[in-house]
Design a protein around this motif. Structure first.
Motif, short mmCIF file in Angstrom:
data_model
loop_
_atom_site.label_atom_id
_atom_site.label_comp_id
_atom_site.label_asym_id
_atom_site.label_seq_id
_atom_site.Cartn_x
_atom_site.Cartn_y
_atom_site.Cartn_z
N ARG A 320 0.83 -1.21 0.00
CA ARG A 320 0.00 0.00 0.00
C ARG A 320 0.86 1.26 0.00
NH1 ARG A 320 -1.39 4.22 -0.27
NH2 ARG A 320 -3.14 5.33 0.67
N HIS A 369 -7.98 6.16 1.05
CA HIS A 369 -8.62 5.99 2.35
C HIS A 369 -10.14 5.93 2.19
CE1 HIS A 369 -4.54 7.12 3.04
NE2 HIS A 369 -4.73 8.37 2.65
N HIS A 376 -7.44 9.12 -3.43
CA HIS A 376 -6.34 9.69 -4.21
C HIS A 376 -6.61 9.39 -5.68
CE1 HIS A 376 -4.48 10.90 -0.61
NE2 HIS A 376 -4.21 9.69 -0.18
N GLU A 411 -6.41 15.72 2.90
CA GLU A 411 -5.28 15.61 3.83
C GLU A 411 -4.00 16.26 3.34
OE1 GLU A 411 -4.65 11.38 4.42
OE2 GLU A 411 -3.94 11.11 2.38
N HIS A 412 -3.82 16.50 2.06
CA HIS A 412 -2.53 17.01 1.58
C HIS A 412 -2.38 18.52 1.73
CE1 HIS A 412 -1.97 13.25 -1.19
NE2 HIS A 412 -1.88 12.97 0.09
ZN ZN Z 1 -3.21 9.49 1.64
#
Ligand code: ZN
Ligand code: 2HG
Length: 454
Positions: A320, A369, A376, A411-412
Motif C-alpha cells: 500500500r 482511504h 487519491h 489531507e494534503h
Molecule cells: Zn493518503
C-alpha cells in the motif's frame, strides 16, 4: 554583507546554506510542482534562531518559508517568491513522553516513525500517519493536519494536538493550549495553527495527546472483480456497525501499477481490492475482522486473505505504501488529487473519475482511504504537454467532489497546488475571512506568502 553572511552572523548556532548545490534539496518537495530556489536556507537549532530569522525577514521584507522534511504533496514548503527557507529538521528532540499525563512534547523536526516507536515502548499510541512515517516530520504533519489510513477510526493530527509553542511573524513567542486533555478557554488558536500550512506562525514545539496502544491488530486483504464492488463492500462494513482502523481501496489500474514492485502479489484477474484492519484489546478484534471478511464475500469478493502473522501484515502495508511511487514510475507526469467525499458518495465519485478519464482520453487510477471517503485520484500522463491538457479533467474531478458534498483536499493541504480551487469550495466570504486572519497574524505577508489563497 551578503544575505548569507548576515544570516550566519545573526544565527551563529544554525547552519546557513547559500543558493546552490547544497541548497538544491530545499528547492523542491513531493508535489511534483517543480523547483523554486530560495536565496538562502537556514537550518534552525533553537526557538531563538526562529525568532531571529523572522525578525530579520520583517526588517528586510524577505519572505520566509518554513519547512519540515519536504515530503509535502501540495507545494506548501516551496519558496515560490524566493527568500529564506527556514528548515526545522534539526529541531528534532522528543522532549518528553509522559505516561502519567498520556502526552508527549516534541520539537517539529522529529520524524514521525521515531516518535511512534518511542511512545510504543511505553505502550502508548500516536495514531496519525500520512503513510510516510519513515520520512515525514511532526512539523509538516502539524502544518498540513496530516491524516492517513488510520484517520477513519482515530481522526487526524489536530485531534491529538493539545498545545503549541509557536513564533509569530513579528518574532513573538506564544504558547497556546494546555497540557491537560481538556480545556476550552478562549479562541482555539491551537487548532487554527494546525493546518495553517506555515502561513500564520512557525511551530517550534507541540504537546500531543497519546492513547493506550491497542494490544491486537489484525489485517485482511479482499480482492474483487472491480473497484465498484470493493466500494460497495466499504459501505456494507460501515452499515453493519463496524469501525475498522483502516479501510484502504485499490482500483484495478492501481493494482496493476504497484504489482511488479510490490512484495504482495495480487491474484490474477482481479480489478479492485480492500485492505482492512481492525484493532482493539481482546478476541473481539478477530471476530470483527471475520465479519468484515464475510461482508466482503457477500459483496462479491473473489478471495479474502487474512494476514497470518506480522510479516504478512507488513507485506500488505508495504504494498500500500508503495502506490504513490509506483504510479509515478509508470507515468511521471501524473496529477494526483486528494479529494474527499461523504462515504455514501464514494461509489459515485469513483464512477465519475472513470467517466472523466474516458471523456478526456486519460487513464486514471484511484486508491486510498475509502473508509473516510478520501480518494487519491490520479490522472496519468506520458508527457508534460498532456499534463497541461489534463487541467480541464482535474477541474471536473474537483467540481464533482464539491458537488457531492466533499472537499478539494482531504489531507494534503492547499499549498500552491489547490489554491485556485479554494473559492469554489468555500465561497468568497469564507476566503475573505481567512485572509483577514492571515493579515492579523502577518500584516506584511512575509510568512509563506502566496500559499492557500487564490
Ligand atoms: Zn493518503
Ligand atoms: C497516500 O495515501 C499518500 O499514499 C500519498 O497520501 C498519496 O501521492 C499521493 O497522491
Amino acid at each position: 554583507m551578503t544575505l548569507v553572511a548576515e544570516l550566519s552572523a545573526l544565527v551563529p548556532g544554525a547552519t546557513v546554506l547559500p543558493e546552490g548545490e547544497r541548497a538544491a534539496p530545499y528547492e523542491r518537495d513531493e508535489s511534483g510542482l517543480g523547483r523554486y530556489p530560495p536565496q538562502a536556507v537556514v537550518l534552525a537549532r533553537s526557538v531563538d534562531d526562529v525568532v531571529a530569522v523572522l525578525r530579520y525577514s520583517r526588517e528586510k521584507r524577505l519572505p520566509v518559508v518554513p519547512r519540515g522534511a519536504g515530503t509535502g504533496k501540495s507545494g506548501g514548503a516551496l519558496a515560490e517568491r524566493g527568500g529564506i527557507v527556514l528548515s526545522l529538521e534539526k529541531m528534532d528532540r522528543i522532549v518528553e513522553v509522559s505516561r502519567a499525563d498520556m502526552v508527549c512534547v516534541v520539537q517539529p523536526g522529529v520524524v514521525l516513525e521515531t516518535l511512534q516507536k518511542a511512545v510504543e515502548e511505553q505502550r502508548l499510541f500516536y495514531p496519525p500517519d500520512p503513510n510516510s512515517q519513515a520520512m515525514c516530520s511532526i512539523g509538516g504533519n502539524l502544518a498540513h493536519n496530516a491524516g492517513g489510513p488510520r484517520a477513519v477510526k482515530y481522526g487526524v493530527t489536530s485531534n491529538y494536538v493539545l498545545a503549541l509553542e509557536a513564533v509569530l511573524p513579528d518574532g513573538t513567542v506564544v504558547r497556546t493550549g494546555h497540557r491537560s486533555w481538556k480545556g476550552v478557554a478562549g479562541y482555539d488558536l491551537t487548532h487554527l495553527l494546525v493546518g495553517s500550512e506555515g502561513t500564520l506562525a512557525v511551530i517550534t514545539e507541540a504537546t500531543l495527546k497519546l492513547i493506550p496502544l491497542p494490544r491486537r491488530v489484525e489485517t485482511l486483504l479482499a480482492v474483487f472483480p472491480d473497484e465498484d464492488a470493493a466500494a460497495g463492500a466499504v459501505q456494507a462494513i460501515f452499515d453493519a456497525g463496524l469501525l475498522p482502523r483502516a479501510c484502504e481501496l485499490f482500483d484495478g489500474p492501481t493494482m496493476r501499477a504497484v504489482g511488479p514492485r510490490a512484495p504482495f502479489k495480487f491474484p490474477d484477474g482481479v480489478g479492485g481490492a480492500l485492505l482492512i484492519e481492525h484493532d482493539g484489546h481482546g478476541d473481539g478484534v478477530t471476530e470483527e475482522l471475520a465479519r468484515s471478511g464475510e461482508l466482503c464475500t457477500s459483496q462479491g469478493a473473489l478471495e479474502v486473505l487474512a494476514a497470518q502473522d506480522e510479516a504478512q501484515r507488513r507485506k500488505l502495508w508495504e504494498t500500500r505504501r508503495m502506490v504513490s511511487v509506483a504510479l509515478t514510475d509508470i507515468r511521471p507526469f501524473k496529477i494526483s488529487e486528494d479529494v474527499a467525499v461523504p462515504r455514501g458518495q464514494l461509489i459515485e465519485m469513483i464512477r465519475a473519475v472513470r467517466r472523466i478519464g474516458e471523456k478526456h482520453g486519460f487513464p486514471t487510477a484511484s486508491y486510498g482511504h475509502a473508509g473516510d471517503g478520501n480518494l487519491h485520484v490520479n490522472l496519468l500522463f506520458r508527457g508534460a504537454d498532456e499534463r497541461a491538457r489534463g487541467e480541464a479533467a482535474i477541474d471536473e474531478v474537483i467540481e464533482t467532489a464539491i458537488r457531492l458534498g466533499g472537499t478539494i483536499t482531504g489531507e494534503h493541504g492547499v499549498g500552491l497546488a489547490k489554491r485556485r480551487f479554494l473559492r469554489k469550495e468555500q465561497g468568497e466570504a469564507v476566503v475573505a475571512l481567512q485572509k483577514r486572519l492571515k493579515r492579523a497574524f502577518d500584516p506584511d505577508d512575509l510568512l509563506n506568502p502566496g500559499k492557500i489563497f487564490p
